[in-house]
Design a protein around this motif. Structure first.
Motif, short mmCIF file in Angstrom:
data_model
loop_
_atom_site.label_atom_id
_atom_site.label_comp_id
_atom_site.label_asym_id
_atom_site.label_seq_id
_atom_site.Cartn_x
_atom_site.Cartn_y
_atom_site.Cartn_z
N THR A 30 0.82 -1.21 0.00
CA THR A 30 0.00 0.00 0.00
C THR A 30 0.85 1.26 0.00
O THR A 30 0.62 2.18 -0.79
CB THR A 30 -0.96 -0.01 1.20
OG1 THR A 30 -1.77 -1.19 1.14
CG2 THR A 30 -1.85 1.21 1.21
N ARG A 31 1.85 1.32 0.85
CA ARG A 31 2.66 2.55 0.91
C ARG A 31 3.55 2.73 -0.30
O ARG A 31 4.12 3.79 -0.52
CB ARG A 31 3.45 2.62 2.21
CG ARG A 31 4.68 1.80 2.31
CD ARG A 31 5.50 2.20 3.55
NE ARG A 31 6.56 1.28 3.76
CZ ARG A 31 6.55 0.29 4.65
NH1 ARG A 31 5.52 0.13 5.45
NH2 ARG A 31 7.58 -0.52 4.75
N ARG A 66 9.41 -3.37 -6.65
CA ARG A 66 10.40 -4.41 -6.38
C ARG A 66 11.76 -3.80 -6.04
O ARG A 66 12.46 -4.30 -5.16
CB ARG A 66 10.53 -5.35 -7.59
CG ARG A 66 9.30 -6.17 -7.89
CD ARG A 66 9.17 -7.35 -7.04
NE ARG A 66 10.28 -8.26 -7.33
CZ ARG A 66 10.55 -9.35 -6.67
NH1 ARG A 66 9.80 -9.69 -5.66
NH2 ARG A 66 11.56 -10.11 -6.97
N GLU A 67 12.13 -2.74 -6.71
CA GLU A 67 13.39 -2.06 -6.40
C GLU A 67 13.34 -1.45 -4.99
O GLU A 67 14.30 -1.55 -4.24
CB GLU A 67 13.66 -0.95 -7.43
CG GLU A 67 14.17 -1.47 -8.75
CD GLU A 67 15.52 -2.16 -8.62
OE1 GLU A 67 16.39 -1.65 -7.90
OE2 GLU A 67 15.69 -3.23 -9.24
N ARG A 68 12.24 -0.79 -4.65
CA ARG A 68 12.13 -0.12 -3.35
C ARG A 68 12.14 -1.11 -2.19
O ARG A 68 12.72 -0.84 -1.15
CB ARG A 68 10.87 0.75 -3.30
CG ARG A 68 11.00 2.02 -4.11
CD ARG A 68 9.85 2.97 -3.85
NE ARG A 68 8.56 2.47 -4.26
CZ ARG A 68 7.98 2.72 -5.43
NH1 ARG A 68 8.56 3.50 -6.32
NH2 ARG A 68 6.81 2.21 -5.72
N ARG A 71 15.28 -2.22 -0.28
CA ARG A 71 15.85 -1.33 0.73
C ARG A 71 14.91 -1.10 1.91
O ARG A 71 15.22 -0.31 2.80
CB ARG A 71 16.20 0.01 0.09
CG ARG A 71 17.23 -0.09 -1.01
CD ARG A 71 17.53 1.24 -1.66
NE ARG A 71 16.37 1.88 -2.27
CZ ARG A 71 15.89 1.62 -3.49
NH1 ARG A 71 16.48 0.72 -4.25
NH2 ARG A 71 14.85 2.26 -3.96
N ASP A 72 13.77 -1.76 1.93
CA ASP A 72 12.74 -1.55 2.95
C ASP A 72 13.00 -2.44 4.17
O ASP A 72 13.07 -3.67 4.04
CB ASP A 72 11.37 -1.85 2.34
CG ASP A 72 10.23 -1.51 3.26
OD1 ASP A 72 10.05 -2.19 4.28
OD2 ASP A 72 9.50 -0.55 2.94
N GLU A 73 13.14 -1.83 5.32
CA GLU A 73 13.45 -2.59 6.54
C GLU A 73 12.31 -3.55 6.91
O GLU A 73 12.57 -4.67 7.35
CB GLU A 73 13.74 -1.64 7.71
CG GLU A 73 14.23 -2.36 8.95
CD GLU A 73 15.47 -3.22 8.73
OE1 GLU A 73 15.58 -4.28 9.40
OE2 GLU A 73 16.34 -2.86 7.91
N ASP A 74 11.05 -3.14 6.74
CA ASP A 74 9.93 -4.03 7.05
C ASP A 74 9.94 -5.26 6.14
O ASP A 74 9.69 -6.38 6.59
CB ASP A 74 8.59 -3.30 6.93
CG ASP A 74 8.41 -2.23 7.98
OD1 ASP A 74 9.04 -2.34 9.06
OD2 ASP A 74 7.63 -1.29 7.74
N ALA A 75 10.26 -5.06 4.88
CA ALA A 75 10.35 -6.19 3.95
C ALA A 75 11.48 -7.13 4.36
O ALA A 75 11.31 -8.36 4.36
CB ALA A 75 10.56 -5.69 2.53
N ARG A 76 12.61 -6.56 4.74
CA ARG A 76 13.73 -7.40 5.19
C ARG A 76 13.35 -8.24 6.40
O ARG A 76 13.72 -9.41 6.50
CB ARG A 76 14.93 -6.53 5.53
CG ARG A 76 15.63 -5.98 4.33
CD ARG A 76 16.87 -5.22 4.74
NE ARG A 76 17.53 -4.69 3.57
CZ ARG A 76 18.07 -3.49 3.51
NH1 ARG A 76 18.05 -2.70 4.56
NH2 ARG A 76 18.65 -3.09 2.41
N LEU A 77 12.61 -7.65 7.33
CA LEU A 77 12.17 -8.39 8.52
C LEU A 77 11.25 -9.54 8.13
O LEU A 77 11.33 -10.64 8.70
CB LEU A 77 11.49 -7.46 9.51
CG LEU A 77 12.40 -6.45 10.21
CD1 LEU A 77 11.57 -5.46 11.03
CD2 LEU A 77 13.43 -7.15 11.08
#
Length: 106
Positions: A30-31, A66-68, A71-77
């Motif tokens: 969403t964001r 997909r590029e963003r 670098r997204d910390e929530d995605a990494r978690l």
């Protein structure tokens, strides 16, 4: 519009971890300009299949997402959660487009 349909083969003993993983993507999508259509867990039938669907205005918008997320910390978690719990055995990604009614001129 392009819709990404994800089909997951999951570990039935780790549905709770999968639910945390898959629903965690809703605010990330969403964001980043997408529309999340929902996450679906096993209920009747196969106990090791889950789904998620989300859309972006175009394939180019999806590629920017997909590029963003790299670098997204929530995605990494979330990726770490899936790795740590091994809740996902495999997944398939399919891209869909909406069907449009044909007119006499098409």
């Amino acid at each position: 519009m392009i819709t990404c349909h994800l089909r997951y083969e999951i570990d039935p003993a780790r549905v709770d971890a999968f639910e945390e993983y898959v629903t965690g993507w809703v605010p990330i999508v969403t964001r980043n300009g997408g529309v999340h259509h929902g996450c679906y867990l096993p209920h009747e039938g196969a106990n090791d299949i889950g789904y998620a669907l989300f859309s972006f205005p175009s394939l180019a918008d999806y590629e920017r997402y997909r590029e963003r997320i790299r670098r997204d910390e929530d995605a990494r978690l979330l990726w770490k959660l899936a790795t740590r719990t091994e809740c996902i055995r495999r997944f398939d990604r399919t891209f869909l487009r909406p069907a449009s009614p044909r007119t006499e001129q098409s």
